[in-house]
Every structure is written in C-alpha cells, then in structure tokens.
Enzyme design. Structure first.
Site, PDB file in Angstrom:
ATOM      1  N   TRP A  41       0.834  -1.192   0.000  1.00 45.36           N
ATOM      2  CA  TRP A  41       0.000   0.000   0.000  1.00 45.36           C
ATOM      3  C   TRP A  41       0.876   1.252   0.000  1.00 45.36           C
ATOM      4  O   TRP A  41       0.671   2.195  -0.762  1.00 45.36           O
ATOM      5  CB  TRP A  41      -0.920  -0.015   1.224  1.00 45.36           C
ATOM      6  CG  TRP A  41      -1.999   1.027   1.247  1.00 45.36           C
ATOM      7  CD1 TRP A  41      -2.178   2.075   0.391  1.00 45.36           C
ATOM      8  CD2 TRP A  41      -3.067   1.107   2.201  1.00 45.36           C
ATOM      9  NE1 TRP A  41      -3.287   2.814   0.747  1.00 45.36           N
ATOM     10  CE2 TRP A  41      -3.849   2.238   1.862  1.00 45.36           C
ATOM     11  CE3 TRP A  41      -3.430   0.352   3.312  1.00 45.36           C
ATOM     12  CZ2 TRP A  41      -4.967   2.614   2.595  1.00 45.36           C
ATOM     13  CZ3 TRP A  41      -4.552   0.727   4.042  1.00 45.36           C
ATOM     14  CH2 TRP A  41      -5.312   1.842   3.676  1.00 45.36           C
ATOM     15  N   ASP A  64       1.715  -8.184  -1.517  1.00 48.91           N
ATOM     16  CA  ASP A  64       0.287  -7.899  -1.453  1.00 48.91           C
ATOM     17  C   ASP A  64       0.020  -6.465  -1.888  1.00 48.91           C
ATOM     18  O   ASP A  64       0.571  -5.519  -1.321  1.00 48.91           O
ATOM     19  CB  ASP A  64      -0.215  -8.103  -0.018  1.00 48.91           C
ATOM     20  CG  ASP A  64      -1.663  -7.673   0.138  1.00 48.91           C
ATOM     21  OD1 ASP A  64      -2.547  -8.412  -0.325  1.00 48.91           O
ATOM     22  OD2 ASP A  64      -1.904  -6.592   0.710  1.00 48.91           O
ATOM     23  N   TYR A  75      -4.400   0.997  -4.556  1.00 50.46           N
ATOM     24  CA  TYR A  75      -3.222   1.552  -3.894  1.00 50.46           C
ATOM     25  C   TYR A  75      -2.489   2.465  -4.881  1.00 50.46           C
ATOM     26  O   TYR A  75      -1.870   2.013  -5.835  1.00 50.46           O
ATOM     27  CB  TYR A  75      -2.281   0.457  -3.413  1.00 50.46           C
ATOM     28  CG  TYR A  75      -2.834  -0.441  -2.330  1.00 50.46           C
ATOM     29  CD1 TYR A  75      -3.978  -0.104  -1.618  1.00 50.46           C
ATOM     30  CD2 TYR A  75      -2.211  -1.636  -2.013  1.00 50.46           C
ATOM     31  CE1 TYR A  75      -4.477  -0.931  -0.623  1.00 50.46           C
ATOM     32  CE2 TYR A  75      -2.692  -2.472  -1.023  1.00 50.46           C
ATOM     33  CZ  TYR A  75      -3.827  -2.117  -0.332  1.00 50.46           C
ATOM     34  OH  TYR A  75      -4.312  -2.949   0.644  1.00 50.46           O
ATOM     35  N   GLN A  87      -7.749 -12.023   4.311  1.00 53.60           N
ATOM     36  CA  GLN A  87      -6.878 -10.993   4.856  1.00 53.60           C
ATOM     37  C   GLN A  87      -7.710 -10.227   5.881  1.00 53.60           C
ATOM     38  O   GLN A  87      -8.852  -9.844   5.597  1.00 53.60           O
ATOM     39  CB  GLN A  87      -6.398 -10.058   3.753  1.00 53.60           C
ATOM     40  CG  GLN A  87      -5.372  -9.045   4.216  1.00 53.60           C
ATOM     41  CD  GLN A  87      -4.878  -8.200   3.062  1.00 53.60           C
ATOM     42  OE1 GLN A  87      -5.583  -7.299   2.610  1.00 53.60           O
ATOM     43  NE2 GLN A  87      -3.688  -8.481   2.558  1.00 53.60           N
TER      44      GLN A  87
END
Length: 204
Positions: A21, A57, A62, A178
């Site tokens: 992110w 990830d 993002y 998640q």
C-alpha cells in the site's frame, strides 16, 4: 525465512509478506501513506526478495494502480520467484465499491497489465460488505472460471471485519482471508475466525 502453503493450494508463500500500500504514493484524502520515491520503492521490493520474502500484497486502488505498476517493473523478469496478491472491487476510496462479476473481471484485466503478468496468484475481494456473501454464487462462479483459465491461482477476501469471515467462507469457498490482527485488535481470535480458518485450511 519460513514458508507455508497458501490454503489448500500448492502455492508456497513466505510467512512474512510485503504490504505494498505504502509504495502507491500519495492519493487524495487520508487513504495513502504519503509521497514516496519510486527508486526507493523499487529498491525496497528488490531487498525484500533478496531477504527471502516471496509474497507481495497490493491492490488496484493503492496509488490508483501505481503500487501494481512498481511491482510489475520490479518482478517482470522474476515472475517465477514471487507470489503476487492483488484486490478488486474498490476503484477509489471516494466512490462506492463494485463487486459485480463484470467489474471484477475488468479490474483484474487492468491489474494484469499494470503487473506485467498473465496471472495473479491470489485475487482478493477488497473489503466487501457482508451482503455480498448473500449472493456470492456469481462471484464464486467467476473465480472458478478465472482459475480454469489460468488468470488466477487462488481466490479470497480482504475482510472489512473478521466477523464477516464465516459468511464468506460458506458462500465463496475461499482459499485465503486478509484481516486486521495485531496486539490491539484480537477480533480474529475472539470471533473464532482463526480457529475456523485453521480447521478449514484457509490461510490468514
């Protein structure tokens, strides 16, 4: 580095992953980590891989795709060494999510281009509300189709709350969840999600 299977799949992932992110850079509002330098982000990705981290990830939201673009640049020629998870359903933090199969497919195709790959190892729904689980048949069918086409290798849900996990497991048959879990947030234990995931061989 410790490595584990991802759910019931034969994918091996590092127990420590790289959350991407932050490398997405600044986006409007309080939904980004702030400005970053691409050369530093690329160095961080390379350093992580050199340290034994193989699980990366990210999400289409993002940096509005910039995080995916950097991962694509870093690993285009090392694709066989990394396991990439990305997310779909949330195109902007300022707009409502869209979990329709048509949008999820469109989002995945865009992610594949940014990631410079033909497939993602794990596709996650990005913070779906609980009602998505009620009508999950179409999404489950899409996930099965994408697996058979080789566009994804595993499917899961990035949960808004660990309390939603049981419903999504029942409706979608996921390989992975998640969820928030840390010293201050123990809901994954308190609500039984961790025990459920262990019992059903679903990765967290």
């Amino acid at each position: 580095m410790e490595y584990r299977n991802l759910g019931k799949t034969n994918l091996k992932v590092s127990a420590t992953g790289f959350g991407a992110w932050g490398i997405g850079g600044a986006t409007p509002g309080p939904t980004s980590y702030g400005h970053q330098a691409d050369d530093v982000s690329l160095q961080a990705l390379e350093c992580a891989l050199d340290s034994g981290i193989t699980f990366f990830d990210t999400s289409s939201v993002y940096g509005y795709g910039h995080s995916e673009e950097l991962i694509g640049r870093a690993f285009e020629h090392k694709r066989d060494r990394v396991v990439i998870a990305t997310k779909a359903g949330l195109s902007s933090y300022e707009e409502p999510p869209d979990f329709s199969p048509s949008y999820l497919l469109k989002s995945l195709e865009s992610s594949l281009k940014r990631l410079r790959t033909d497939f993602v190892d794990l596709l996650l729904l990005h913070n779906p509300p609980p009602e998505v689980a009620i009508n999950g048949d179409a999404i489950a069918a899409l996930a099965d189709d994408l697996k058979s086409q080789g566009k994804i290798r595993a499917f899961g849900v990035s949960l808004r709350s660990p309390l939603d996990g049981a419903a999504f497991l029942e409706s979608l048959g996921v390989d992975a969840f998640q969820t928030n879990f840390n010293l201050l947030d123990q809901r994954a234990i308190d609500c039984g999600l961790m025990d459920l995931a262990h019992r059903e061989n679903v990765s967290l």
